[in-house]
Design a protein around this motif. Structure first.
Motif, short mmCIF file in Angstrom:
data_model
loop_
_atom_site.label_atom_id
_atom_site.label_comp_id
_atom_site.label_asym_id
_atom_site.label_seq_id
_atom_site.Cartn_x
_atom_site.Cartn_y
_atom_site.Cartn_z
N GLY A 51 0.78 -1.24 0.00
CA GLY A 51 0.00 0.00 0.00
C GLY A 51 0.81 1.28 0.00
N ASP A 52 2.10 1.21 -0.28
CA ASP A 52 2.93 2.42 -0.20
C ASP A 52 2.48 3.52 -1.16
OD1 ASP A 52 4.69 1.50 1.84
OD2 ASP A 52 5.69 0.25 0.35
N PHE A 53 2.09 3.15 -2.38
CA PHE A 53 1.64 4.18 -3.33
C PHE A 53 0.33 4.80 -2.87
CE2 PHE A 53 -0.16 5.77 -7.30
CZ PHE A 53 0.89 6.59 -7.70
N LEU A 54 -0.58 3.97 -2.35
CA LEU A 54 -1.85 4.52 -1.88
C LEU A 54 -1.67 5.41 -0.65
CD1 LEU A 54 -4.40 1.61 -2.41
CD2 LEU A 54 -3.97 3.62 -3.83
N LYS A 55 -0.63 5.16 0.14
CA LYS A 55 -0.34 6.04 1.29
C LYS A 55 -0.08 7.46 0.82
CE LYS A 55 1.82 2.42 4.03
NZ LYS A 55 3.11 1.94 4.54
N LEU A 56 0.68 7.61 -0.27
CA LEU A 56 0.93 8.95 -0.84
C LEU A 56 -0.39 9.62 -1.24
CD1 LEU A 56 3.96 8.34 -3.23
CD2 LEU A 56 3.96 9.75 -1.17
N ALA A 57 -1.25 8.85 -1.91
CA ALA A 57 -2.52 9.40 -2.38
C ALA A 57 -3.42 9.78 -1.21
CB ALA A 57 -3.21 8.40 -3.29
N ARG A 73 -3.56 -10.93 1.27
CA ARG A 73 -2.96 -9.67 0.80
C ARG A 73 -3.94 -8.50 0.93
NH1 ARG A 73 1.22 -10.93 -3.96
NH2 ARG A 73 2.00 -12.90 -3.15
N GLN A 74 -5.20 -8.76 0.65
CA GLN A 74 -6.22 -7.73 0.80
C GLN A 74 -6.31 -7.25 2.25
OE1 GLN A 74 -10.19 -9.23 0.47
NE2 GLN A 74 -11.10 -7.21 0.25
N ASP A 75 -6.41 -8.18 3.17
CA ASP A 75 -6.51 -7.84 4.59
C ASP A 75 -5.26 -7.12 5.09
OD1 ASP A 75 -9.00 -9.03 4.60
OD2 ASP A 75 -8.31 -10.88 5.57
N LEU A 76 -4.08 -7.57 4.67
CA LEU A 76 -2.83 -6.94 5.08
C LEU A 76 -2.78 -5.49 4.61
CD1 LEU A 76 0.01 -7.06 6.31
CD2 LEU A 76 0.83 -7.90 4.10
N ALA A 77 -3.10 -5.27 3.34
CA ALA A 77 -3.07 -3.90 2.80
C ALA A 77 -4.08 -3.00 3.51
CB ALA A 77 -3.32 -3.92 1.30
N ASN A 78 -5.29 -3.49 3.72
CA ASN A 78 -6.30 -2.68 4.41
C ASN A 78 -5.88 -2.36 5.84
OD1 ASN A 78 -8.19 -2.25 2.34
ND2 ASN A 78 -9.11 -4.26 2.66
N THR A 79 -5.24 -3.31 6.50
CA THR A 79 -4.75 -3.07 7.87
C THR A 79 -3.67 -2.00 7.86
OG1 THR A 79 -5.28 -5.32 8.56
CG2 THR A 79 -3.64 -4.14 9.87
N ILE A 80 -2.72 -2.10 6.95
CA ILE A 80 -1.64 -1.12 6.85
C ILE A 80 -2.20 0.27 6.54
CG2 ILE A 80 0.33 -0.39 5.44
CD1 ILE A 80 1.03 -3.42 5.21
N LEU A 81 -3.17 0.34 5.62
CA LEU A 81 -3.74 1.63 5.22
C LEU A 81 -4.71 2.19 6.25
CD1 LEU A 81 -4.26 0.78 1.47
CD2 LEU A 81 -2.61 2.43 2.41
N GLY A 82 -5.23 1.33 7.12
CA GLY A 82 -6.16 1.80 8.15
C GLY A 82 -7.56 2.07 7.61
N GLU A 83 -7.83 1.62 6.41
CA GLU A 83 -9.14 1.78 5.78
C GLU A 83 -9.42 0.56 4.92
OE1 GLU A 83 -9.95 5.46 3.72
OE2 GLU A 83 -8.30 6.45 4.76
N VAL A 84 -10.69 0.30 4.68
CA VAL A 84 -11.05 -0.80 3.79
C VAL A 84 -11.21 -0.21 2.38
CG1 VAL A 84 -12.71 -2.62 3.28
CG2 VAL A 84 -12.14 -2.06 5.65
N VAL A 85 -10.11 -0.18 1.64
CA VAL A 85 -10.10 0.37 0.29
C VAL A 85 -9.58 -0.63 -0.74
CG1 VAL A 85 -9.91 2.76 1.05
CG2 VAL A 85 -7.83 1.45 0.63
N VAL A 86 -9.07 -1.77 -0.28
CA VAL A 86 -8.51 -2.78 -1.18
C VAL A 86 -9.51 -3.93 -1.30
CG1 VAL A 86 -6.59 -4.37 -1.59
CG2 VAL A 86 -6.16 -2.14 -0.53
#
Length: 98
Positions: A51-57, A73-86
């Motif tokens: 989610g590094d690119f989405l963090k910038l956005a 992978r979906q759950d990991l990315a959503n956890t890292i981003l702190g939102e359910v966007v993946v």
């Protein structure tokens, strides 16, 4: 569209992302170079990874969406981003939801 259970098993067996090395300065610079050329509006990242690119956005206040190929992978990315966007999508090179 019929769901192929063998296809699902394949993508789920991929598990979580396993980077060869953590994102370093060069990778972050590459994200920034791409990001600065984006038009205004939302961002769809196909293959979010960590989610590094989405963090910038998100920091820029944009609406973001992302895709990953399995639930881990979906759950990991959503956890890292702190939102359910993946969401689960882009299996076999086809986006079905966008």
């Amino acid at each position: 569209m019929a769901v192929d259970r063998h296809e699902d098993a394949y993508f789920e067996a991929l598990g979580e992302p396993k980077p060869a090395q953590p994102n370093g300065t060069l990778e972050q610079y590459r994200f920034w170079l791409v990001f600065k050329h984006l038009a205004q509006g939302g961002v769809l990242d196909v293959g979010v990874y960590f989610g590094d690119f989405l963090k910038l956005a998100l920091r820029d206040g944009r609406k973001v969406m992302g895709t990953e190929v399995n639930a881990v992978r979906q759950d990991l990315a959503n956890t890292i981003l702190g939102e359910v966007v993946v969401v689960l999508d882009f299996r076999n090179g086809t986006l079905s939801q966008f």
